[in-house]
Structure formats: structure tokens, C-alpha cells
Design a protein around this motif. Structure first.
Motif, PDB file in Angstrom:
ATOM      1  N   ALA A   1      34.463 -64.839  12.471  1.00  0.00           N
ATOM      2  CA  ALA A   1      35.339 -65.293  11.596  1.00  0.00           C
ATOM      3  C   ALA A   1      34.214 -65.268   9.797  1.00  0.00           C
ATOM      4  O   ALA A   1      35.024 -65.393   9.613  1.00  0.00           O
ATOM      5  CB  ALA A   1      35.223 -67.008  11.858  1.00  0.00           C
ATOM      6  N   LEU A   2      33.243 -64.589  10.087  1.00  0.00           N
ATOM      7  CA  LEU A   2      32.387 -63.971   8.820  1.00  0.00           C
ATOM      8  C   LEU A   2      33.347 -63.057   8.257  1.00  0.00           C
ATOM      9  O   LEU A   2      32.970 -63.089   7.424  1.00  0.00           O
ATOM     10  CB  LEU A   2      31.232 -63.808   9.298  1.00  0.00           C
ATOM     11  N   ILE A   3      33.787 -62.007   9.171  1.00  0.00           N
ATOM     12  CA  ILE A   3      34.043 -60.763   8.463  1.00  0.00           C
ATOM     13  C   ILE A   3      36.090 -60.544   8.633  1.00  0.00           C
ATOM     14  O   ILE A   3      36.496 -59.753   8.035  1.00  0.00           O
ATOM     15  CB  ILE A   3      34.040 -59.248   9.674  1.00  0.00           C
TER      16      ILE A   3
ATOM     17  N   LYS B   1      31.202 -56.546   2.778  1.00  0.00           N
ATOM     18  CA  LYS B   1      31.321 -57.508   2.038  1.00  0.00           C
ATOM     19  C   LYS B   1      30.584 -58.144   1.213  1.00  0.00           C
ATOM     20  O   LYS B   1      30.477 -58.371  -0.283  1.00  0.00           O
ATOM     21  CB  LYS B   1      31.846 -59.229   3.163  1.00  0.00           C
ATOM     22  N   GLY B   2      29.596 -57.457   0.843  1.00  0.00           N
ATOM     23  CA  GLY B   2      28.594 -57.355  -0.151  1.00  0.00           C
ATOM     24  C   GLY B   2      28.553 -56.259  -0.944  1.00  0.00           C
ATOM     25  O   GLY B   2      28.963 -55.453  -0.618  1.00  0.00           O
ATOM     26  N   LYS B   3      28.129 -56.525  -1.959  1.00  0.00           N
ATOM     27  CA  LYS B   3      28.069 -54.682  -2.903  1.00  0.00           C
ATOM     28  C   LYS B   3      26.883 -53.906  -2.163  1.00  0.00           C
ATOM     29  O   LYS B   3      27.246 -53.042  -1.762  1.00  0.00           O
ATOM     30  CB  LYS B   3      27.576 -55.113  -4.162  1.00  0.00           C
ATOM     31  N   LYS B   4      25.008 -54.314  -2.265  1.00  0.00           N
ATOM     32  CA  LYS B   4      24.851 -53.464  -1.533  1.00  0.00           C
ATOM     33  C   LYS B   4      23.359 -54.667  -0.196  1.00  0.00           C
ATOM     34  O   LYS B   4      22.504 -54.449  -1.100  1.00  0.00           O
ATOM     35  CB  LYS B   4      23.787 -52.623  -2.791  1.00  0.00           C
TER      36      LYS B   4
ATOM     37  N   GLY C   1      31.133 -53.669  17.473  1.00  0.00           N
ATOM     38  CA  GLY C   1      31.842 -52.174  17.685  1.00  0.00           C
ATOM     39  C   GLY C   1      31.064 -52.026  16.376  1.00  0.00           C
ATOM     40  O   GLY C   1      30.714 -52.701  15.429  1.00  0.00           O
ATOM     41  N   VAL C   2      30.537 -50.642  15.687  1.00  0.00           N
ATOM     42  CA  VAL C   2      30.327 -50.226  14.856  1.00  0.00           C
ATOM     43  C   VAL C   2      31.104 -50.229  13.677  1.00  0.00           C
ATOM     44  O   VAL C   2      30.764 -50.772  12.716  1.00  0.00           O
ATOM     45  CB  VAL C   2      30.090 -48.562  14.895  1.00  0.00           C
ATOM     46  N   ASN C   3      32.508 -50.425  14.024  1.00  0.00           N
ATOM     47  CA  ASN C   3      33.644 -51.006  12.902  1.00  0.00           C
ATOM     48  C   ASN C   3      33.342 -52.621  12.783  1.00  0.00           C
ATOM     49  O   ASN C   3      33.436 -52.976  11.249  1.00  0.00           O
ATOM     50  CB  ASN C   3      34.616 -50.855  13.013  1.00  0.00           C
ATOM     51  N   GLN C   4      33.037 -53.527  13.244  1.00  0.00           N
ATOM     52  CA  GLN C   4      32.151 -55.178  12.777  1.00  0.00           C
ATOM     53  C   GLN C   4      31.206 -55.001  12.261  1.00  0.00           C
ATOM     54  O   GLN C   4      31.032 -55.796  11.100  1.00  0.00           O
ATOM     55  CB  GLN C   4      32.732 -55.863  14.526  1.00  0.00           C
ATOM     56  N   ARG C   5      30.488 -54.339  12.174  1.00  0.00           N
ATOM     57  CA  ARG C   5      29.207 -54.238  11.732  1.00  0.00           C
ATOM     58  C   ARG C   5      29.233 -53.678   9.610  1.00  0.00           C
ATOM     59  O   ARG C   5      28.465 -54.672   9.456  1.00  0.00           O
ATOM     60  CB  ARG C   5      28.055 -53.013  12.073  1.00  0.00           C
ATOM     61  N   ALA C   6      30.158 -52.081   9.889  1.00  0.00           N
ATOM     62  CA  ALA C   6      30.266 -52.289   8.783  1.00  0.00           C
ATOM     63  C   ALA C   6      31.220 -52.593   7.726  1.00  0.00           C
ATOM     64  O   ALA C   6      31.307 -53.083   6.965  1.00  0.00           O
ATOM     65  CB  ALA C   6      31.085 -50.839   8.834  1.00  0.00           C
ATOM     66  N   ASN C   7      32.330 -54.041   8.425  1.00  0.00           N
ATOM     67  CA  ASN C   7      33.075 -54.979   7.589  1.00  0.00           C
ATOM     68  C   ASN C   7      32.085 -55.522   6.774  1.00  0.00           C
ATOM     69  O   ASN C   7      32.306 -55.659   6.132  1.00  0.00           O
ATOM     70  CB  ASN C   7      33.890 -55.473   8.995  1.00  0.00           C
ATOM     71  N   LEU C   8      30.842 -57.003   8.259  1.00  0.00           N
ATOM     72  CA  LEU C   8      30.647 -57.413   7.175  1.00  0.00           C
ATOM     73  C   LEU C   8      29.735 -56.707   5.925  1.00  0.00           C
ATOM     74  O   LEU C   8      28.954 -57.582   4.578  1.00  0.00           O
ATOM     75  CB  LEU C   8      30.094 -58.230   8.313  1.00  0.00           C
ATOM     76  N   GLU C   9      29.084 -55.238   6.055  1.00  0.00           N
ATOM     77  CA  GLU C   9      28.402 -54.833   5.406  1.00  0.00           C
ATOM     78  C   GLU C   9      28.737 -54.721   3.762  1.00  0.00           C
ATOM     79  O   GLU C   9      28.282 -55.034   2.555  1.00  0.00           O
ATOM     80  CB  GLU C   9      27.472 -54.285   6.678  1.00  0.00           C
TER      81      GLU C   9
ATOM     82  N   SER D   1      23.355 -65.088   2.082  1.00  0.00           N
ATOM     83  CA  SER D   1      22.614 -65.193   3.621  1.00  0.00           C
ATOM     84  C   SER D   1      24.107 -65.147   4.401  1.00  0.00           C
ATOM     85  O   SER D   1      25.049 -66.290   4.515  1.00  0.00           O
ATOM     86  CB  SER D   1      21.932 -64.974   3.886  1.00  0.00           C
ATOM     87  N   ALA D   2      24.319 -63.600   5.923  1.00  0.00           N
ATOM     88  CA  ALA D   2      25.747 -64.159   6.166  1.00  0.00           C
ATOM     89  C   ALA D   2      24.931 -63.877   7.525  1.00  0.00           C
ATOM     90  O   ALA D   2      24.163 -62.327   7.544  1.00  0.00           O
ATOM     91  CB  ALA D   2      26.568 -63.708   6.217  1.00  0.00           C
TER      92      ALA D   2
END
Ligand code: ADP
Ligand code: MG
Length: 663
Positions: free
Chosen positions: A362-364, A395-398, A385-393, A302-303
Motif C-alpha cells: 500500500a506504501l507504493i 518516492k523520495g528524492k534520494k 520484485g525489483v520494480n516494487q523496490r524501485a517504486n518505493l525508492e 521513513s517508510a
């Protein structure tokens, strides 16, 4: 059909329009007036001295033109109207002279000087008023384009190509609401025949815009569910339940419901895409810990991403404390994690030996890779921002995703921004929480404030003091953190520890101060809004905010949420010399949802969200503030339309879907 094919639009106009963001025919005909002027024919007798007048008549004398220095000119002529003859003068319209022939019918708009019987015109239209009232559209323009040209372009485009403009309302709803067709509606808003017709056409166009928007949201939500079959997992519920049993408190009913919603999302095939919203202090954080624990138990990493280091560190410490008896490998990763340690964490995340990582953006970073990231949580998500959110998502497969927000969102926005998400809401505060008492004070009542502070300190409680600025600046007389520190030390320094924290300090220094405050080594902590988000010090029972009128409602509410975090009575003192509506709302209301609605009414959504998100929310004719009812209807209708199998092959549906890809 291209803009350049519209008669009258040459290369110059094309360039000007393009500068305004008008690139297509559809852009042009949906360049709606930003206001309408209602021209009602006036009467010389009934107009007051210096009053605004619109009057039509016939030119009675050849205009006399005077030219002044610097290209200025003035023209005078007499006008015969039904209520008498009047002098007209107008500046800088020499070019009209040849048109203003004796006998020509014109409409004059301006200011009436009754004694001199002269109208100083701001505008002269080369036509008389045809009906009693004329509703005139007023457009946003750019340098080099006139109202008249804009209107001509739009009308020409409508005349020749109006039928080609796409209409996104399905026939069934056109019939249900007796809407006029798109071309007619456009014609009406650009040339309103009456207020009534204008209103009808406007509603129809607003509905269409919101329908297409909500269709997009509903569609995305549906596709998200379909395509993104998430991770398959089983959660050992008893193990989780027995941990919940062991917590020092009982979860509130709302927390329990939200927890169940999160768990069933985790277990379901679909991918979780959920917003957990609740006022500050309502107990969202513990739920995020439990969700991460459940995720670990089912075999995934988890992150948790927080917007500030202070907050990330606090979450980390809290989680370690809650789970001290459970073998969980939790790490903290922020910008100030030493390089060597960072490398180790990267390595362990990649190998999968870390169960849970808590941190800031730092997590992304690119270097961060996960072995099997299964759950991503972002705290105070509207700050990313929306992009930062998407970046973290990504990182995992789904990975399942959970967003937490303590900024309750006005209903309208919840529907739009979060329209593609499921929402869990915590309304009740944990038991034993007392309401926070909010008191307004003027600067000259500072003695009262100091004695209230002393009372609180004597009880062994701690105090936050907030100022808008860190240091004095030449062009501002706002209260500063440094000044308050000196003042507070004078007042209380003999018996109490007073310190400051602000955004310009290094993060280790901030961290140290927060730890000292938490350990009660500091009694008064003076700060800018850096402590706004998430800080949890239950023994802090008073907050004093200087120049409170400088802060927005949402910020004030967030700040106030730092106190009232235990069963002790808490107080928030707002100091300001101006009585603003905002402050009285704060005084009378403790409910974040109501406050967010009020904030929204007062300021729109600018303050609530990052610019990226506000950018997604611009409509051409609809206005979320006023058109909530239409939005609700459009949401419902678009969903009905989307779900109806008969519409599967409707070309309109394909158009709507295509418009998602383009927009
Ligand atoms: P939020 O994240 O919603 O702002 P927190 O999770 O920080 O709120 O909760 C505020 C405080 O209340 C924390 O100290 C937390 O441990 C505590 N808390 C959470 N849930 C409960 C509960 N059901 N009963 C009592 N205290 C609780
Ligand atoms: Mg929180």
C-alpha cells in the motif's frame, strides 16, 4: 553484421532461430551446446547384449526398405566393420536410402542385439569416425531445425564472421591466463578437438561472461556511489545512544557493528544501498527501528515496507511499544486501512507530519506522496520484485535504502544479486537464545508427538502446527489445517484453545487471531505457511510441521524460526514418512547460512527469489553453482580493471558499459 547475411540462413531459418531467441550473430555463435556426446568407437565382441554401441564401417548391402501404415518405415542393411559384419536396421529414415550406397563409410549409433547380430540404430551418420573419440555437441533446437542444421549455421557464422564477435576480456587478463582468442574458443566449444581443449575453452568463455557481468555490477555500484550523493544530515548520536541504553536488552556485538554501518551510511554523503541479513530472530527488526528513529532525528520521514499485513502490523505494534515514551508520529498503512483513514495518512505524509509509516505495498500506491522521505526500508526484501523496490525508492528524492532479509543468501548469489549493495550480517543470536531442537517423526508416531505437545502445553507454552493445505481436496491426501483443527480439538480441546489461521481468511480475522495468540488466549495455532515470515511470539516454544517433506529447506527454516524466540527451550517436530536429505539437514543444522547453501545445492535458486530476480541471473555458459571460483576471480579482476585509470579510454571499457545499457 546481421544473421541473414550468414550463408545458408534463409527466411525460414531466420524465423525459426528468432523463435528460439537467436536474433544476432552473437546470439547464434553463443548458442552453446547444452551437452556433449562422446562418441567412442565400439567393438562387436566387447559390446554386451542390448548394449549401446557406436561403430563405423562400410555399407555392404543395398538397404531394403519396408513401408508400414501411418507413414512408418524401416530399412535393413549389412555393415562391414573391423570387428565383423553386422545387420543394421533403422526406422523412419527412408530418406537416407539414396545415400547409403554400397561401400559408403558410415557411423551407426544404436543398441546391439547380440543373438541376432543386429544393431537397431537410433542414428546413422554419413561419415566414419576420424579419431578414436569424437565429442559431439548437442544443441537445444526448435521444431523444424535439426542438430546438423544448427551446427552448420553456427560454423558458417564463425567461419565468415567469427572475428567480429566481441570479446570482453581485456588484453592484460588474456595474457595473464593464457587464454585463446574469442573466435578460437567459440570454434572449440562448437567443434571440440579433445576434452582438454574443450575444458580450457569453456573456462575461458565462462570467465568472460562472468567478467562482463561482474564489471556491470561493480560499475553500477561505483556510479551509484558517485552520482547518488545522498542526503546531507547530522544525527544526534547521544540522543540515539541514550535511547539504545533504555532498551530492555543490550544489543549484540553483531547488532552494534551493523548499527554503526547503517549510521555511517546515513551520515555519509553517498546514498545508502545496504542489505542487512541475518537469520530469523537474530534481531534485525530493532535495528530498522533505530535507523528510522535516527532518520527522524535528522529531520526526514521513513517508510518500512513488509511483505504481509500481519508482519506490517506486528512491526507497527512493536515499534509503538519500543517508542512509547518518545514523541514519534508513526502510522500503519495497509490494504485494509479504512478509506477515510488512508486519505488522512496520505495527507499527513504529504504535509510531513507523519515521521514514520509502516505498511505493505500500500506504501507504493500512486496516491502516496511524501514531504521528505529520507529512508526506505524493505523487510524480507526478496519477496518484492525489483520494480516494487524501485517504486518505493522513487518516492523520495534520494532516500537511503536498507533491505532486510532473513533468507540468508548463498555466497554466490549474495555476490551477484546484491553485488551492487553493501552488506551487513548478523551472525550471532541474541544472548540467552537456546538452540532449537529439531526432531523427525513418522506419521505412525503421532502419539509421541501428541504427548510431547501436552508436556509443552502443561508448562503454559504455546504451539504452532503447520499443514500444507487448508481444506481437503479430492486429488491430494496431504494433511489439512481444517482436519488438524478437528483432531487437535479432540485431543486437547477440553483444556486448551485451538484455532486456525490461513491465507484465505480476511485480514481483520487473521489479525484478531494473531492478537489472541500473542495474548495467550489461544494455545495451539494451526496454520499454513502464512505465518512463515517474521511473526514474533516468544512464548511459543514448539512447532509441529505435518508433511514436512512437502516444504523446501528455506521455508522449513523460516517456519522453525518462529520458535526459539526467548530463553525457553524450543522444539521443532517434522512429521514425514519419507526420509529426505532436506529433513536430515534440518535435523542436524540450525544455521540459516549453511541451510541456504544446501538448499541452493539441492534446488538451485528458483525457490529463493522472485522470478524477476532469477531472470536477471541467467547465464549462457557460466553456472553459478559450479563456477563460484571463476566468479570470484572475475569479480576481482573486473574491479581492478574498472579502477585502473589507464583503462579510462579503452574502447573495450566503453563496450562493456554499452552492454549494460543494452542488457
Ligand atoms: P529478526 O527480525 O531478525 O527476525 P527480531 O528483530 O524479530 O528478529 O528479533 C527477535 C526478538 O528478539 C524480538 O522480540 C526482539 O525484540 C528481540 N531482540 C532483538 N535484539 C535483541 C538482543 N540484543 N537481546 C535480546 N533480545 C533481542
Ligand atoms: Mg524480521
Amino acid at each position: 553484421m546481421a544473421l541473414k547475411d550468414v550463408k545458408g540462413i534463409g527466411p525460414r531459418a531466420l524465423a525459426l532461430l528468432s523463435k528460439m531467441g537467436i536474433h544476432t550473430l552473437e546470439d547464434l555463435v553463443t548458442h552453446y551446446p547444452f551437452r556433449y556426446d562422446v562418441l567412442v568407437r565400439g567393438n562387436l565382441q566387447e559390446t554386451e547384449d542390448e548394449g549401446h554401441i557406436i561403430i563405423d564401417g562400410k555399407v555392404e548391402s543395398t538397404p531394403v526398405l519396408m513401408r508400414f501404415k501411418a507413414g512408418l518405415n524401416k530399412m535393413n542393411f549389412r555393415l562391414v566393420t573391423t570387428s565383423g559384419v553386422v545387420g543394421v536396421s533403422i526406422f523412419n529414415r527412408a530418406f537416407l536410402k539414396n545415400q547409403l550406397l554400397v561401400g559408403t563409410g558410415v557411423t551407426v549409433i544404436g543398441k546391439y542385439d547380440k543373438k541376432k547380430n543386429v544393431i537397431t540404430a537410433s542414428e546413422i551418420k554419413m561419415e566414419t569416425l576420424s579419431t578414436k573419440a569424437k565429442i559431439e555437441p548437442v544443441y537445444h533446437l526448435t521444431n523444424g531445425l535439426s542438430q546438423r542444421q544448427m551446427a552448420t549455421f553456427i560454423n558458417m557464422a564463425l567461419l565468415t564472421h567469427g572475428k567480429e564477435v566481441p570479446d570482453y576480456i581485456p588484453t592484460s587478463f588474456m595474457e595473464k591466463y593464457h587464454f585463446v582468442n574469442k573466435k578460437t574458443a567459440l570454434n572449440i566449444v562448437h567443434n571440440p578437438p579433445s576434452e582438454e581443449k574443450l575444458k580450457e575453452a569453456t573456462i575461458r568463455l565462462k570467465y568472460e561472461e562472468l567478467f562482463a557481468f561482474m564489471f556491470k555490477i561493480n560499475y553500477l555500484r561505483q556510479e551509484n556511489k558517485k552520482k547518488n550523493s545522498g542526503l546531507i544530515r547530522t544525527i544526534p548520536r547521544e540522543k540515539l545512544a541514550s535511547f539504545i541504553e533504555s532498551l530492555p536488552f543490550k544489543l549484540t556485538e553483531d547488532q552494534n557493528i551493523a548499527m554503526q554501518e547503517i549510521l555511517s551510511d546515513l551520515e555519509s554523503e553517498g546514498r545508502m544501498n545496504r542489505l542487512l541479513q541475518g537469520d530469523v530472530g537474530s534481531g534485525k527488526t530493532i535495528l530498522s527501528f533505530l535507523a528510522m528513529y535516527a532518520n527522524t532525528l535528522s529531520g526526514y520521514q521513513s517508510a518500512l515496507m513488509a511483505p504481509t499485513e500481519i508482519l506490517a502490523t506486528q512491526h507497527y505494534n512493536n515499534m509503538k511499544t519500543f517508542f512509547k515514551d518518545i514523541p514519534l508520529h508513526i502510522e500503519l498503512l495497509t490494504g485494509s486501512t479504512p478509506k477515510k483513514e488512508k486519505q488522512e495518512i496520505y495527507q499527513e505524509l504529504k504535509e510531513g507530519s507523519i515521521d514514520i509509516v509502516i505498511g505493505t505495498h500500500a506504501l507504493i500506491q500512486e496516491e502516496v506522496t511524501y514531504a521528505n522521505l529520507g529512508l526506505v526500508i524493505t523487510d524480507e526484501q526478496h519477496r518484492f520484485g525489483v520494480n516494487q523496490r524501485a517504486n518505493l525508492e522513487n518516492k523520495g528524492k534520494k532516500p537511503d535504502t536498507l533491505y532486510m532479509s532473513a533468507t540468508p543468501i548463498p555466497r554466490t548469489y549474495a555476490l551477484t544479486i546484491y553485488g551492487d549493495m553493501d552488506v551487513s550480517t548478523i551472525k550471532t543470536r541474541p544472548n540467552g537464545r537456546k538452540e532449537i531442537q529439531t526432531i523427525l517423526k513418522k506419521n505412525n508416531e503421532i502419539k509421541d508427538v501428541l504427548s510431547m505437545m501436552l508436556e509443552e502445553l502443561k508448562k503454559g507454552h504455546q504451539i504452532y502446527v503447520i499443514a500444507p493445505l487448508i481444506e481437503e481436496s479430492e486429488n491430494s491426501d496431504l494433511t489439512t489445517v481444517c482436519h488438524l483443527r478437528d483432531q487437535m480439538r479432540l485431543a486437547f480441546g477440553a483444556h486448551f484453545q485451538i484455532d486456525i489461521i490461513h491465507g484465505k481468511m480476511r485480514s481483520e480475522a487473521k489479525e484478531l487471531i494473531m492478537q489472541e495468540f500473542l495474548q495467550k488466549k489461544i494455545q495451539i495455532l494451526i496454520s499454513t505457511t502464512v505465518i512463515e515470515v517474521g511473526i514474533d511470539v516468544p512464548n511459543a516454544t514448539m512447532m509441529v510441521i505435518f508433511d514436512a517433506n512437502r516444504f523446501g529447506l528455506s521455508t522449513l527454516h523460516q517456519l522453525r524460526g518462529r520458535v526459539g524466540r526467548s530463553d525457553l527451550v524450543s522444539t521443532c517436530i517434522l512429521i514425514s514418512d519419507s526420509d529426505t536429505k532436506r529433513l536430515s539437514i534440518m535435523e542436524s543444522c540450525n544455521d540459516g547460512f549453511i541451510i541456504s547453501e544446501e538448499d541452493f545445492k539441492l534446488r538451485g535458486h528458483g525457490d529463493l527469489f522472485g522470478t524477476k530476480q532469477s531472470g536477471d541471473m541467467t547465464f549462457k555458459i557460466a553456472n553459478l553453482k559450479q563456477d563460484y571460483k571463476i566468479l570470484l576471480q572475475a569479480k576481482k579482476d573486473s574491479n581492478v580493471y574498472l579502477q585502473n585509470k589507464e583503462n579510462q579510454d579503452d574502447p573495450l571499457k566503453q563496450d562493456l558499459i554499452a552492454s549494460i545499457q543494452n542488457g
